[in-house]
Write a protein that holds these residues in place. Structure first.
Motif, PDB file in Angstrom:
ATOM      1  N   LYS A   1       8.878 -35.118  55.928  1.00 14.40           N
ATOM      2  CA  LYS A   1       9.964 -35.460  55.005  1.00 14.40           C
ATOM      3  C   LYS A   1       9.937 -34.578  53.761  1.00 14.40           C
ATOM      4  O   LYS A   1      10.980 -34.151  53.268  1.00 14.40           O
ATOM      5  CB  LYS A   1       9.866 -36.928  54.597  1.00 14.40           C
ATOM      6  N   ARG A   2       8.743 -34.286  53.255  1.00 12.18           N
ATOM      7  CA  ARG A   2       8.635 -33.428  52.073  1.00 12.18           C
ATOM      8  C   ARG A   2       9.079 -32.003  52.392  1.00 12.18           C
ATOM      9  O   ARG A   2       9.747 -31.353  51.606  1.00 12.18           O
ATOM     10  CB  ARG A   2       7.186 -33.440  51.576  1.00 12.18           C
ATOM     11  N   GLN A   3       8.717 -31.507  53.568  1.00 15.11           N
ATOM     12  CA  GLN A   3       9.125 -30.161  53.970  1.00 15.11           C
ATOM     13  C   GLN A   3      10.641 -30.069  54.039  1.00 15.11           C
ATOM     14  O   GLN A   3      11.237 -29.112  53.550  1.00 15.11           O
ATOM     15  CB  GLN A   3       8.485 -29.822  55.323  1.00 15.11           C
ATOM     16  N   ILE A   4      11.290 -31.074  54.598  1.00 10.75           N
ATOM     17  CA  ILE A   4      12.753 -31.082  54.695  1.00 10.75           C
ATOM     18  C   ILE A   4      13.378 -31.220  53.309  1.00 10.75           C
ATOM     19  O   ILE A   4      14.320 -30.503  52.964  1.00 10.75           O
ATOM     20  CB  ILE A   4      13.223 -32.209  55.631  1.00 10.75           C
ATOM     21  N   ARG A   5      12.864 -32.122  52.493  1.00  5.76           N
ATOM     22  CA  ARG A   5      13.406 -32.346  51.154  1.00  5.76           C
ATOM     23  C   ARG A   5      13.321 -31.073  50.304  1.00  5.76           C
ATOM     24  O   ARG A   5      14.252 -30.709  49.611  1.00  5.76           O
ATOM     25  CB  ARG A   5      12.661 -33.485  50.471  1.00  5.76           C
ATOM     26  N   TRP A   6      12.177 -30.386  50.382  1.00  3.44           N
ATOM     27  CA  TRP A   6      12.005 -29.164  49.597  1.00  3.44           C
ATOM     28  C   TRP A   6      12.887 -28.034  50.117  1.00  3.44           C
ATOM     29  O   TRP A   6      13.286 -27.163  49.360  1.00  3.44           O
ATOM     30  CB  TRP A   6      10.549 -28.747  49.582  1.00  3.44           C
ATOM     31  N   ALA A   7      13.182 -28.039  51.409  1.00  2.00           N
ATOM     32  CA  ALA A   7      14.098 -27.038  51.951  1.00  2.00           C
ATOM     33  C   ALA A   7      15.509 -27.266  51.426  1.00  2.00           C
ATOM     34  O   ALA A   7      16.225 -26.326  51.089  1.00  2.00           O
ATOM     35  CB  ALA A   7      14.084 -27.071  53.475  1.00  2.00           C
ATOM     36  N   VAL A   8      15.917 -28.526  51.336  1.00  2.00           N
ATOM     37  CA  VAL A   8      17.265 -28.858  50.886  1.00  2.00           C
ATOM     38  C   VAL A   8      17.438 -28.604  49.388  1.00  2.00           C
ATOM     39  O   VAL A   8      18.454 -28.070  48.959  1.00  2.00           O
ATOM     40  CB  VAL A   8      17.599 -30.338  51.241  1.00  2.00           C
ATOM     41  N   ASP A   9      16.439 -28.973  48.578  1.00  2.00           N
ATOM     42  CA  ASP A   9      16.604 -28.859  47.121  1.00  2.00           C
ATOM     43  C   ASP A   9      16.224 -27.493  46.545  1.00  2.00           C
ATOM     44  O   ASP A   9      16.313 -27.280  45.345  1.00  2.00           O
ATOM     45  CB  ASP A   9      15.861 -29.978  46.394  1.00  2.00           C
ATOM     46  N   GLY A  10      15.793 -26.547  47.385  1.00  2.00           N
ATOM     47  CA  GLY A  10      15.513 -25.187  46.915  1.00  2.00           C
ATOM     48  C   GLY A  10      14.104 -24.955  46.406  1.00  2.00           C
ATOM     49  O   GLY A  10      13.809 -23.900  45.850  1.00  2.00           O
ATOM     50  N   THR A  11      13.208 -25.917  46.602  1.00  2.00           N
ATOM     51  CA  THR A  11      11.829 -25.751  46.131  1.00  2.00           C
ATOM     52  C   THR A  11      11.135 -24.601  46.843  1.00  2.00           C
ATOM     53  O   THR A  11      10.426 -23.803  46.218  1.00  2.00           O
ATOM     54  CB  THR A  11      11.029 -27.054  46.343  1.00  2.00           C
ATOM     55  N   TRP A  12      11.348 -24.457  48.145  1.00  2.00           N
ATOM     56  CA  TRP A  12      10.698 -23.364  48.885  1.00  2.00           C
ATOM     57  C   TRP A  12      11.156 -22.007  48.374  1.00  2.00           C
ATOM     58  O   TRP A  12      10.350 -21.072  48.276  1.00  2.00           O
ATOM     59  CB  TRP A  12      10.964 -23.489  50.384  1.00  2.00           C
ATOM     60  N   GLU A  13      12.434 -21.869  48.033  1.00  2.00           N
ATOM     61  CA  GLU A  13      12.929 -20.592  47.507  1.00  2.00           C
ATOM     62  C   GLU A  13      12.279 -20.267  46.164  1.00  2.00           C
ATOM     63  O   GLU A  13      11.931 -19.117  45.900  1.00  2.00           O
ATOM     64  CB  GLU A  13      14.456 -20.618  47.361  1.00  2.00           C
ATOM     65  N   ARG A  14      12.122 -21.282  45.316  1.00  2.00           N
ATOM     66  CA  ARG A  14      11.469 -21.064  44.011  1.00  2.00           C
ATOM     67  C   ARG A  14      10.013 -20.655  44.184  1.00  2.00           C
ATOM     68  O   ARG A  14       9.521 -19.752  43.502  1.00  2.00           O
ATOM     69  CB  ARG A  14      11.570 -22.320  43.149  1.00  2.00           C
ATOM     70  N   ILE A  15       9.316 -21.297  45.114  1.00  2.00           N
ATOM     71  CA  ILE A  15       7.918 -20.958  45.357  1.00  2.00           C
ATOM     72  C   ILE A  15       7.804 -19.541  45.894  1.00  2.00           C
ATOM     73  O   ILE A  15       6.969 -18.753  45.431  1.00  2.00           O
ATOM     74  CB  ILE A  15       7.273 -21.977  46.321  1.00  2.00           C
TER      75      ILE A  15
ATOM     76  N   ALA B   1       4.640 -12.457  41.600  1.00  2.00           N
ATOM     77  CA  ALA B   1       3.242 -12.325  41.187  1.00  2.00           C
ATOM     78  C   ALA B   1       2.537 -11.175  41.897  1.00  2.00           C
ATOM     79  O   ALA B   1       1.680 -10.516  41.305  1.00  2.00           O
ATOM     80  CB  ALA B   1       2.502 -13.632  41.452  1.00  2.00           C
ATOM     81  N   VAL B   2       2.887 -10.916  43.136  1.00  2.00           N
ATOM     82  CA  VAL B   2       2.190  -9.863  43.891  1.00  2.00           C
ATOM     83  C   VAL B   2       2.993  -8.574  43.996  1.00  2.00           C
ATOM     84  O   VAL B   2       2.547  -7.625  44.619  1.00  2.00           O
ATOM     85  CB  VAL B   2       1.827 -10.355  45.316  1.00  2.00           C
ATOM     86  N   GLU B   3       4.155  -8.534  43.396  1.00  2.00           N
ATOM     87  CA  GLU B   3       5.037  -7.375  43.530  1.00  2.00           C
ATOM     88  C   GLU B   3       4.380  -6.074  43.068  1.00  2.00           C
ATOM     89  O   GLU B   3       4.399  -5.077  43.765  1.00  2.00           O
ATOM     90  CB  GLU B   3       6.321  -7.618  42.738  1.00  2.00           C
ATOM     91  N   GLY B   4       3.789  -6.078  41.897  1.00  2.00           N
ATOM     92  CA  GLY B   4       3.201  -4.852  41.363  1.00  2.00           C
ATOM     93  C   GLY B   4       1.845  -4.530  41.944  1.00  2.00           C
ATOM     94  O   GLY B   4       1.368  -3.409  41.847  1.00  2.00           O
ATOM     95  N   ALA B   5       1.191  -5.479  42.580  1.00  2.00           N
ATOM     96  CA  ALA B   5      -0.172  -5.277  43.053  1.00  2.00           C
ATOM     97  C   ALA B   5      -0.252  -4.709  44.464  1.00  2.00           C
ATOM     98  O   ALA B   5      -1.334  -4.413  44.948  1.00  2.00           O
ATOM     99  CB  ALA B   5      -0.923  -6.602  43.008  1.00  2.00           C
ATOM    100  N   ASP B   6       0.879  -4.522  45.133  1.00  2.00           N
ATOM    101  CA  ASP B   6       0.886  -4.078  46.537  1.00  2.00           C
ATOM    102  C   ASP B   6      -0.058  -4.928  47.377  1.00  2.00           C
ATOM    103  O   ASP B   6      -0.820  -4.432  48.189  1.00  2.00           O
ATOM    104  CB  ASP B   6       0.489  -2.603  46.652  1.00  2.00           C
ATOM    105  N   ASP B   7      -0.013  -6.229  47.147  1.00  2.00           N
ATOM    106  CA  ASP B   7      -0.944  -7.144  47.785  1.00  2.00           C
ATOM    107  C   ASP B   7      -0.247  -8.046  48.798  1.00  2.00           C
ATOM    108  O   ASP B   7      -0.676  -9.150  49.043  1.00  2.00           O
ATOM    109  CB  ASP B   7      -1.628  -7.997  46.698  1.00  2.00           C
ATOM    110  N   ILE B   8       0.834  -7.568  49.374  1.00  2.00           N
ATOM    111  CA  ILE B   8       1.558  -8.400  50.325  1.00  2.00           C
ATOM    112  C   ILE B   8       1.890  -7.581  51.560  1.00  2.00           C
ATOM    113  O   ILE B   8       2.189  -6.396  51.483  1.00  2.00           O
ATOM    114  CB  ILE B   8       2.840  -8.984  49.690  1.00  2.00           C
ATOM    115  N   GLY B   9       1.758  -8.203  52.697  1.00  2.00           N
ATOM    116  CA  GLY B   9       2.104  -7.571  53.963  1.00  2.00           C
ATOM    117  C   GLY B   9       2.895  -8.553  54.801  1.00  2.00           C
ATOM    118  O   GLY B   9       2.626  -9.750  54.777  1.00  2.00           O
ATOM    119  N   TRP B  10       3.883  -8.066  55.511  1.00  2.00           N
ATOM    120  CA  TRP B  10       4.735  -8.943  56.306  1.00  2.00           C
ATOM    121  C   TRP B  10       4.421  -8.740  57.778  1.00  2.00           C
ATOM    122  O   TRP B  10       4.301  -7.622  58.252  1.00  2.00           O
ATOM    123  CB  TRP B  10       6.208  -8.621  56.062  1.00  2.00           C
ATOM    124  N   THR B  11       4.324  -9.830  58.498  1.00  2.00           N
ATOM    125  CA  THR B  11       4.165  -9.802  59.937  1.00  2.00           C
ATOM    126  C   THR B  11       5.248 -10.688  60.520  1.00  2.00           C
ATOM    127  O   THR B  11       5.382 -11.840  60.137  1.00  2.00           O
ATOM    128  CB  THR B  11       2.783 -10.338  60.361  1.00  2.00           C
TER     129      THR B  11
END
Length: 129
Positions: A59-73, A80-90
Motif C-alpha cells: 500500500k505504501r509503494q502504491i501511495r508513494w507512486a501516486v503522490d510523487g514521493t518516488w519521483e522526489r526521492i 546527490a551523485v550527479e557530480g561524483a560519477d557514482d551512478i551506473g544504470w543497468t
C-alpha cells in the motif's frame, strides 16, 4: 540495506504522518521491505516477517507512486551523485512473460472455410526448372 547516510537523504522527502488517524508504520523499515521485494524479484506475500506486513509495504509503494514521493526521492538521489560519477544504470528486459492471444497464433476462427487463399493467383509464366 539502507545505510544511515542514504536514509539521511531520503527521510526529509517521505510524507509525514497523517494529522488524523493512526501513525504510519516506520518509513525506513517499509522502504527496506519495498527494496527487498524488487531486489529479490519475490512476491509481496513472501516478504520476511522482520520487514513488516506485506500489505503495509504494498500500500505504501502504491501511495508513494501516486503522490510523487518516488519521483522526489529519485531526483534527490540523482542530484546527490550527479557530480561524483557514482551512478551506473543497468536495464534488463525479460520477454518470457509476453504471450500472444490464441487468435494471434494462427488459430482458426469460426465461420472461415479451410481452403486455398483467395488472394493467391497463379502466374501464367512457365515454372523454373
Amino acid at each position: 540495506m539502507i545505510t544511515d547516510v542514504m536514509w539521511g537523504r531520503i527521510e526529509p522527502l517521505v510524507p509525514a504522518d497523517p494529522v488524523r488517524g493512526r501513525r504510519w508504520a516506520d518509513h525506513r523499515r517499509t522502504l527496506e521491505a519495498i527494496a527487498w521485494k524488487y531486489r529479490t524479484c519475490s512476491r509481496w506475500r513472501d516478504l520476511p516477517d522482520e520487514l513488516g506486513s506485506f500489505r503495509t509495504a504494498l500500500k505504501r509503494q502504491i501511495r508513494w507512486a501516486v503522490d510523487g514521493t518516488w519521483e522526489r526521492i529519485l531526483a534527490a538521489v540523482l542530484a546527490a551523485v550527479e557530480g561524483a560519477d557514482d551512478i551506473g544504470w543497468t536495464v534488463s528486459v525479460d520477454s518470457t512473460v509476453c504471450r500472444a492471444h490464441q487468435h494471434a497464433a494462427g488459430a482458426r476462427k469460426k465461420g472461415l472455410q479451410a481452403g486455398p487463399n483467395p488472394t493467391t493467383t497463379h502466374s501464367d509464366a512457365p515454372e523454373a526448372a
